[in-house]
Design a protein around this motif. Sequence first.
Motif, PDB file in Angstrom:
ATOM      1  N   ASP A  50       1.213  11.348  -5.318  1.00  0.00           N
ATOM      2  CA  ASP A  50       0.729  11.748  -4.008  1.00  0.00           C
ATOM      3  C   ASP A  50       0.582  10.485  -3.173  1.00  0.00           C
ATOM      4  O   ASP A  50       0.885   9.373  -3.626  1.00  0.00           O
ATOM      5  N   LEU A  51       0.146  10.620  -1.933  1.00  0.00           N
ATOM      6  CA  LEU A  51       0.125   9.481  -1.025  1.00  0.00           C
ATOM      7  C   LEU A  51      -0.765   8.349  -1.528  1.00  0.00           C
ATOM      8  O   LEU A  51      -0.382   7.177  -1.498  1.00  0.00           O
ATOM      9  N   THR A  52      -1.952   8.698  -1.994  1.00  0.00           N
ATOM     10  CA  THR A  52      -2.875   7.667  -2.450  1.00  0.00           C
ATOM     11  C   THR A  52      -2.372   6.979  -3.701  1.00  0.00           C
ATOM     12  O   THR A  52      -2.600   5.775  -3.897  1.00  0.00           O
ATOM     13  N   ASP A  53      -1.658   7.718  -4.576  1.00  0.00           N
ATOM     14  CA  ASP A  53      -1.047   7.082  -5.740  1.00  0.00           C
ATOM     15  C   ASP A  53      -0.091   5.980  -5.306  1.00  0.00           C
ATOM     16  O   ASP A  53      -0.089   4.879  -5.855  1.00  0.00           O
ATOM     17  N   THR A  54       0.748   6.283  -4.311  1.00  0.00           N
ATOM     18  CA  THR A  54       1.712   5.297  -3.830  1.00  0.00           C
ATOM     19  C   THR A  54       1.006   4.098  -3.217  1.00  0.00           C
ATOM     20  O   THR A  54       1.363   2.944  -3.479  1.00  0.00           O
ATOM     21  N   ALA A  55       0.002   4.364  -2.390  1.00  0.00           N
ATOM     22  CA  ALA A  55      -0.736   3.272  -1.757  1.00  0.00           C
ATOM     23  C   ALA A  55      -1.406   2.386  -2.806  1.00  0.00           C
ATOM     24  O   ALA A  55      -1.340   1.147  -2.718  1.00  0.00           O
ATOM     25  N   SER A  56      -2.031   2.980  -3.805  1.00  0.00           N
ATOM     26  CA  SER A  56      -2.705   2.202  -4.848  1.00  0.00           C
ATOM     27  C   SER A  56      -1.703   1.411  -5.675  1.00  0.00           C
ATOM     28  O   SER A  56      -1.956   0.245  -6.031  1.00  0.00           O
ATOM     29  N   ARG A  57      -0.567   2.017  -5.982  1.00  0.00           N
ATOM     30  CA  ARG A  57       0.460   1.322  -6.759  1.00  0.00           C
ATOM     31  C   ARG A  57       0.978   0.101  -6.016  1.00  0.00           C
ATOM     32  O   ARG A  57       1.067  -0.994  -6.573  1.00  0.00           O
ATOM     33  N   ARG A  58       1.318   0.281  -4.740  1.00  0.00           N
ATOM     34  CA  ARG A  58       1.862  -0.831  -3.981  1.00  0.00           C
ATOM     35  C   ARG A  58       0.811  -1.912  -3.739  1.00  0.00           C
ATOM     36  O   ARG A  58       1.119  -3.101  -3.755  1.00  0.00           O
ATOM     37  N   LEU A  59      -0.446  -1.496  -3.549  1.00  0.00           N
ATOM     38  CA  LEU A  59      -1.508  -2.479  -3.379  1.00  0.00           C
ATOM     39  C   LEU A  59      -1.660  -3.320  -4.647  1.00  0.00           C
ATOM     40  O   LEU A  59      -1.793  -4.554  -4.576  1.00  0.00           O
ATOM     41  N   ALA A  60      -1.638  -2.678  -5.801  1.00  0.00           N
ATOM     42  CA  ALA A  60      -1.758  -3.410  -7.064  1.00  0.00           C
ATOM     43  C   ALA A  60      -0.561  -4.322  -7.284  1.00  0.00           C
ATOM     44  O   ALA A  60      -0.709  -5.462  -7.758  1.00  0.00           O
ATOM     45  N   GLU A  61       0.635  -3.843  -6.941  1.00  0.00           N
ATOM     46  CA  GLU A  61       1.836  -4.664  -7.119  1.00  0.00           C
ATOM     47  C   GLU A  61       1.798  -5.921  -6.254  1.00  0.00           C
ATOM     48  O   GLU A  61       2.264  -6.988  -6.671  1.00  0.00           O
ATOM     49  N   GLU A  62       1.256  -5.807  -5.065  1.00  0.00           N
ATOM     50  CA  GLU A  62       1.253  -6.939  -4.139  1.00  0.00           C
ATOM     51  C   GLU A  62       0.059  -7.868  -4.331  1.00  0.00           C
ATOM     52  O   GLU A  62       0.151  -9.064  -4.048  1.00  0.00           O
ATOM     53  N   THR A  63      -1.080  -7.337  -4.787  1.00  0.00           N
ATOM     54  CA  THR A  63      -2.301  -8.147  -4.833  1.00  0.00           C
ATOM     55  C   THR A  63      -2.967  -8.193  -6.195  1.00  0.00           C
ATOM     56  O   THR A  63      -3.807  -9.068  -6.437  1.00  0.00           O
ATOM     57  N   GLY A  64      -2.680  -7.243  -7.078  1.00  0.00           N
ATOM     58  CA  GLY A  64      -3.385  -7.145  -8.340  1.00  0.00           C
ATOM     59  C   GLY A  64      -4.727  -6.468  -8.228  1.00  0.00           C
ATOM     60  O   GLY A  64      -5.460  -6.354  -9.217  1.00  0.00           O
ATOM     61  N   ALA A  65      -5.083  -5.995  -7.024  1.00  0.00           N
ATOM     62  CA  ALA A  65      -6.402  -5.385  -6.813  1.00  0.00           C
ATOM     63  C   ALA A  65      -6.422  -3.953  -7.330  1.00  0.00           C
ATOM     64  O   ALA A  65      -5.468  -3.204  -7.173  1.00  0.00           O
ATOM     65  N   ASP A  66      -7.533  -3.576  -7.951  1.00  0.00           N
ATOM     66  CA  ASP A  66      -7.761  -2.213  -8.426  1.00  0.00           C
ATOM     67  C   ASP A  66      -8.870  -1.615  -7.577  1.00  0.00           C
ATOM     68  O   ASP A  66     -10.045  -1.885  -7.792  1.00  0.00           O
ATOM     69  N   THR A  67      -8.509  -0.804  -6.573  1.00  0.00           N
ATOM     70  CA  THR A  67      -9.534  -0.252  -5.685  1.00  0.00           C
ATOM     71  C   THR A  67     -10.308   0.891  -6.318  1.00  0.00           C
ATOM     72  O   THR A  67     -11.183   1.461  -5.701  1.00  0.00           O
TER      73      THR A  67
END
Length: 225
Positions: A50-67
């Motif tokens: 879903d949308l948030t899955d994609t946003a979280s995945r890309r955020l982790a890929e770019e920054t390593g952050a786990d929101t």
Amino acid sequence: MRGNLFAVAVNLVVLTVRRHRLHVLLIERGEQPFLGSWALPGGFVLPDEDLTDTASRRLAEETGADTGQAVVGYLEQLASYAAPDRDPRGRVLSVGYLALLPDLPDPTPGGDAVASAWRPVDEVGELAFDHERILAEGVERARSKLEYTTLAASFCSAEFTVTDLRRVYEAVWRTSLDPRNFQRKVTSTEGFLVPTSTLVTGGRGRPPRLFRRGPATALHPPMLR
């Protein structure tokens, strides 16, 4: 002729405060369209996401952050962008997300990016697609939310001083705040800050205390810019 692509994508406005200035994470595109241009990070929504899955995945890929961990940052949906000509490959609807993070190490590019960097938001310049608009709306959302929520602490590390927090407000709002009035406001707001037993030593004068973010989510009354 425009392509036949019809897809849903996510773009991220990832903000942090570095050296007392508001920064945004940008990537240099490694493929067409806009090869070599700077852009916001993002990507297409995969079939099992879903949308948030994609946003979280890309955020982790770019920054390593786990929101998923409150101390690491904050992520929320911003707006949808669906102008017919926003992507020369075809009809691509993009959903913007706003992420607020504490200062992180220099990023390592993920996905199809060839480079990534933290840039001061007032020095960004031209971006690919309609990403200048998405960035502007993300920055304004962040500035507004700091007025009536406790989200400023998302820019701080797990433990921080009141001065650290004040510098976040000053960087995001691009203004100066009276230190005494600010301290009185944030320490008197129930649930905003939780004091620790640790004092920061080594400086001049009375050593400041470290705080953690408390359970409160709203500011009553709001803190105006």
